[in-house]
Scaffold this active site. Structure first.
Site, PDB file in Angstrom:
ATOM      1  N   HIS A 150       0.837  -1.237   0.104  1.00  0.00           N
ATOM      2  CA  HIS A 150      -0.122  -0.012  -0.047  1.00  0.00           C
ATOM      3  C   HIS A 150       0.951   1.268   0.083  1.00  0.00           C
ATOM      4  O   HIS A 150       2.002   1.193   0.561  1.00  0.00           O
ATOM      5  CB  HIS A 150      -1.057   0.061   1.132  1.00  0.00           C
ATOM      6  CG  HIS A 150      -1.981  -0.828   1.050  1.00  0.00           C
ATOM      7  ND1 HIS A 150      -3.354  -0.818   1.132  1.00  0.00           N
ATOM      8  CD2 HIS A 150      -2.133  -2.285   0.800  1.00  0.00           C
ATOM      9  CE1 HIS A 150      -4.227  -1.834   0.914  1.00  0.00           C
ATOM     10  NE2 HIS A 150      -3.294  -3.026   0.941  1.00  0.00           N
ATOM     11  N   ARG A 237       3.801 -15.874  23.372  1.00  0.00           N
ATOM     12  CA  ARG A 237       3.154 -14.993  24.436  1.00  0.00           C
ATOM     13  C   ARG A 237       2.028 -13.850  24.147  1.00  0.00           C
ATOM     14  O   ARG A 237       1.279 -13.625  24.840  1.00  0.00           O
ATOM     15  CB  ARG A 237       4.481 -14.392  25.078  1.00  0.00           C
ATOM     16  CG  ARG A 237       4.903 -15.287  26.369  1.00  0.00           C
ATOM     17  CD  ARG A 237       6.014 -14.364  26.990  1.00  0.00           C
ATOM     18  NE  ARG A 237       7.212 -14.583  26.592  1.00  0.00           N
ATOM     19  CZ  ARG A 237       8.221 -15.207  26.499  1.00  0.00           C
ATOM     20  NH1 ARG A 237       7.813 -16.453  27.324  1.00  0.00           N
ATOM     21  NH2 ARG A 237       9.328 -15.392  26.161  1.00  0.00           N
ATOM     22  N   HIS A 263       1.390 -17.570  -1.532  1.00  0.00           N
ATOM     23  CA  HIS A 263       1.010 -16.595  -0.412  1.00  0.00           C
ATOM     24  C   HIS A 263       1.063 -17.295   0.820  1.00  0.00           C
ATOM     25  O   HIS A 263       1.474 -16.548   1.966  1.00  0.00           O
ATOM     26  CB  HIS A 263       0.089 -15.803  -0.599  1.00  0.00           C
ATOM     27  CG  HIS A 263       0.114 -14.865  -1.620  1.00  0.00           C
ATOM     28  ND1 HIS A 263       0.116 -14.874  -2.855  1.00  0.00           N
ATOM     29  CD2 HIS A 263       0.461 -13.328  -1.343  1.00  0.00           C
ATOM     30  CE1 HIS A 263       0.313 -13.925  -3.446  1.00  0.00           C
ATOM     31  NE2 HIS A 263       0.545 -12.697  -2.664  1.00  0.00           N
ATOM     32  N   ASP A 285      -7.760 -12.381  -3.999  1.00  0.00           N
ATOM     33  CA  ASP A 285      -6.799 -11.229  -3.714  1.00  0.00           C
ATOM     34  C   ASP A 285      -6.213 -11.192  -4.946  1.00  0.00           C
ATOM     35  O   ASP A 285      -4.893 -10.759  -5.123  1.00  0.00           O
ATOM     36  CB  ASP A 285      -5.956 -11.536  -2.567  1.00  0.00           C
ATOM     37  CG  ASP A 285      -5.345 -10.125  -2.119  1.00  0.00           C
ATOM     38  OD1 ASP A 285      -5.768  -9.231  -2.291  1.00  0.00           O
ATOM     39  OD2 ASP A 285      -4.313 -10.060  -1.320  1.00  0.00           O
ATOM     40  N   LEU A 319       7.118 -10.574  -7.127  1.00  0.00           N
ATOM     41  CA  LEU A 319       5.670 -10.967  -7.461  1.00  0.00           C
ATOM     42  C   LEU A 319       4.606  -9.869  -7.109  1.00  0.00           C
ATOM     43  O   LEU A 319       4.996  -9.218  -6.040  1.00  0.00           O
ATOM     44  CB  LEU A 319       5.233 -12.432  -6.721  1.00  0.00           C
ATOM     45  CG  LEU A 319       5.473 -13.622  -7.245  1.00  0.00           C
ATOM     46  CD1 LEU A 319       5.381 -14.809  -6.082  1.00  0.00           C
ATOM     47  CD2 LEU A 319       4.901 -14.012  -8.412  1.00  0.00           C
ATOM     48  N   CYS A 320       3.748  -9.587  -8.067  1.00  0.00           N
ATOM     49  CA  CYS A 320       3.088  -8.593  -7.717  1.00  0.00           C
ATOM     50  C   CYS A 320       1.554  -8.797  -7.674  1.00  0.00           C
ATOM     51  O   CYS A 320       0.645  -8.467  -8.315  1.00  0.00           O
ATOM     52  CB  CYS A 320       3.337  -7.201  -8.527  1.00  0.00           C
ATOM     53  SG  CYS A 320       2.865  -7.596 -10.348  1.00  0.00           S
ATOM     54  N   GLY A 321       1.442  -9.630  -6.663  1.00  0.00           N
ATOM     55  CA  GLY A 321       0.108 -10.125  -6.283  1.00  0.00           C
ATOM     56  C   GLY A 321      -0.374 -11.386  -6.824  1.00  0.00           C
ATOM     57  O   GLY A 321       0.418 -12.081  -7.772  1.00  0.00           O
TER      58      GLY A 321
END
Lengths: 399, 278
Positions: A150, A237, A263, A285, A319-321
């Site tokens: 983003h 934890r 992914h 996605d 990789l772009c998505g």
């Protein structure tokens, strides 16, 4: 001449009903799934049309709640011909068995929201394309530390809750999901108000602790965006957002999973699914490069090379998505989990329908539900045809 | 009366289905000429239905011009309850064949006026010209339909309150909770079945053997209501070896000796010629 009953009967098929694949006919009328027993005894009617399905499996149509684009279209970028872009993607999605989807916008500047959002209207599906359930807004209320791809300069905090959210997005009329980071100032108030309005809140791009995540769930959030990605890794934890899968909060928490084989590691998929089987929601996605033939493209601001179906930033191996359709995600999930076909199919249909609160009409083949379904080859998990409101909207030519 | 003794339940199912096939084919039903069939539910006839569905799929039989009347139904059970006979008939038979919905009659146990519903059913049978072939099973106590021991042998379609034994026997279908078993049922009477031109009773399993013995070896007795069919002109009992356990050796041998004749019944011999067989 008998009066027309308007009924269609699909026979010689298996159907997915009540989480089981059974040998059963499917009856539809006026875009809805009918109860043939009641038609027989009460209305005393027979079907006008009988379709021989030749042993194929009928499953509910897939619902993709996170898809950024495809076939060269980027929902967050192409502000000039938004309608055309949505139309194109919704049409192409039919071949992947997707009958409903949520076009997803990533973090964008105010102007884009103003221009694009009002143009992506909720709309019924048909031969022109899959149903648009409403927009999924991923950002800009996310944590800078987990921004992923983003754009940093557009990231914001929801300081004044709903007020800030509305200032940034403009109208929320077309929105059904908002992904935000709960630890940001004003986020809990925003979650309360948004969920009151019927908008689903997903947690993601966040460094939230488990306690923060649980508080967000108590405020009304019911989703986690692409589990494991863009959040703190599991720590014993403080398990963070991942810990919500086994949290003691009463509500069912759903989580998006990209099972494109890249992914999320199969072992991570298994951990998620075994901890919280009912919450697993398959999402593609997918980005604009989905569905493109090998070659060089300009997608939004980026140069992209597609090689063997994978999209890379040109000149690199980055990789772009995701470029994987939801039908392939179903197949990959089944392989990775070694789960039943029923489960894999429901992760792409019933589970997203539940996450969105539309499981009273979509995501199942129960009587009275929308006749949105796919016919597939159960062995290869290959879509043979897609149907929306009882109409055939896609048919595979190849055998 | 004929007693046809066959090897086991699957042979009984096959034989019964062939008999129905033979009867319907001989009758040659068509528009305005319906074959009228009386039908049972339960475990015993299940195999017969499956064979009939096979015959239908093979194109050997059509139910387009067949009218059916079912024997019984619970009162107050939702139509789509898995134990309702509507549910059974739809799932085990009707949905698989080409029967016209308006020709498939099942008593409505949810009718507002049950007495009127029973009368309507009798009137429908009369309007259809009577039943050509009524098929039935029997309970271990020798009941046919819900005509439990003590039922009048000339009874007609009516509301019956079920005996405690029946509730007890049926509770296994209702989560072993006797309070969930319907207390009443609608059922055709013994007289209703007696009026059919032909009656075929299916009996399989050792637990039905005493009932079979009472039905065929002793006198007509309302405590074993199926024994009434001794006085029917065209009744046949089709059973498996297990169901003969309580019969006398003599009885079994007598009827087995006739088995060649019985096989002719499903072999395409015209019905009028069969009438001289016994």
């Amino acid at each position: 001449m008998k009066p027309k009953s308007g009924l269609t009967r699909f026979h010689n098929c298996f159907i997915l009903r009540d989480s089981k694949i059974i040998k059963e006919d499917l009856w539809i009328r006026d875009g809805k799934i009918e109860n043939p027993e009641q038609v027989f005894y009460v209305e005393q009617l027979q079907a006008d049309v009988t379709v021989n399905c030749e042993g194929l499996l009928i499953a509910p149509g897939f619902i993709d709640i996170q898809i950024n684009g495809g076939w060269g279209v980027d929902f967050s970028y192409d502000s000039e011909n938004v309608k055309e872009g949505v139309r194109k993607v919704s049409k192409e999605l039919l071949s992947h068995g997707v009958t409903s989807f949520c076009p997803t916008m990533v973090t964008s500047d105010l102007e884009k929201y103003r221009k694009i959002l009002p143009l992506i209207k909720k709309s019924d599906g048909g031969e022109h394309g899959a149903t648009v359930l409403g927009v999924h807004l991923e950002g800009p209320f996310i944590n800078m530390a987990k921004k992923g791809a983003h754009m940093e300069e557009y990231i914001k905090t929801p300081n004044e809750g709903l007020k800030t959210v509305e200032e940034v997005y403009g109208s929320l009329d077309n929105v059904v999901i908002i992904t935000l980071a709960p630890e940001l100032p004003g986020a809990y108030e925003a979650i309360k108000d948004l969920t009151q309005m019927g908008i689903k809140v997903a947690l993601g791009h966040s460094t939230a602790s488990l306690a923060e995540g649980e508080k967000a769930v108590e405020c009304g959030a019911n989703l986690i965006t692409h589990l494991f990605n863009a959040m703190l890794p599991f720590h014993h934890r403080d398990p963070g957002l991942v810990g919500l899968l086994a949290s003691t909060t009463k509500q069912q928490v759903f989580y998006g999973i990209i099972s494109d084989g890249i992914h999320t590691h199969p072992s991570a998929l298994r951990i998620a699914s075994r901890t919280n089987p009912e919450g697993l929601v398959l999402v593609s996605d997918a980005v604009a490069a989905q569905g493109l033939a090998d070659g060089n493209y300009r997608i939004g601001p980026q140069l992209v090379t597609v090689e063997g179906g994978r999209a890379y930033v040109t000149g690199t191996k980055v990789l772009c998505g995701s470029t994987t359709g939801l039908d392939e995600c179903v197949a990959t999930l089944k392989r990775s989990l070694d789960c039943s076909l029923e489960y894999a199919l429901e992760a792409a249909s019933l589970h997203p329908a539940r996450a969105l609160g539309i499981d009273d009409r979509k995501g199942k083949l129960n009587f009275g539900y929308d006749a949105d379904f796919v016919m597939l080859d159960p062995e290869q998990i290959k879509i043979k045809s897609s149907w929306i409101a009882g109409e055939c909207v896609y048919k595979c030519d190849k055998n | 009366m004929r007693l046809i003794i066959l090897e086991d339940a699957s042979v009984v199912a096959d034989w019964a289905a062939r008999f129905v096939l033979q009867r319907i084919t001989q009758f040659a039903p068509g528009p305005g000429r319906h074959f009228v069939l009386g039908l049972p539910t339960g475990g015993t006839p299940l195999g017969m239905y499956r064979r009939l569905i096979d015959f239908y799929k093979e194109g050997r039989i059509s139910f387009k011009y067949v009218t059916t009347f079912n024997m019984d139904e619970y009162v107050g059970l939702p139509r789509d309850h898995p134990e309702s006979y509507h549910y059974y008939m739809w799932n085990e038979f009707f949905k698989h064949v080409d029967i016209e919905p308006s020709n498939a009659h099942v008593l409505d146990g949810n009718a507002p006026d049950l007495v009127a519903e029973c009368k309507r059913f009798e009137d429908l049978i009369a309007a259809a010209g009577g039943v050509h072939l009524f098929i039935g099973g029997i309970g271990p106590d020798g009941h046919i339909a819900f005509n439990e021991p003590g039922s009048s042998l000339v009874s007609r379609t009516r509301v019956k309150t079920l005996a405690y034994d029946t509730l007890e026997a049926n509770k296994r279908f209702f989560g072993n909770d006797i309070s969930k078993v319907p207390r009443q049922a609608l059922t055709v009477g013994v007289g209703t079945v007696m009026d059919a031109k032909e009656v075929m009773i299916l009996i399989t399993g050792a637990h039905k053997s005493l009932a079979l013995a009472k039905a065929v070896e002793e006198g007509v007795n309302h405590m074993w209501t199926v024994s009434a069919f001794q006085q029917h002109a065209q009744a046949l009992f089709v059973c498996d070896e297990d169901a003969t356990l309580e019969l006398r050796v003599k009885t079994v041998k007598y009827f087995k000796a006739l088995s060649e004749e019985h096989q002719r019944m499903i072999a395409g011999v015209p019905v009028h010629e069969q009438r001289v067989l016994h």
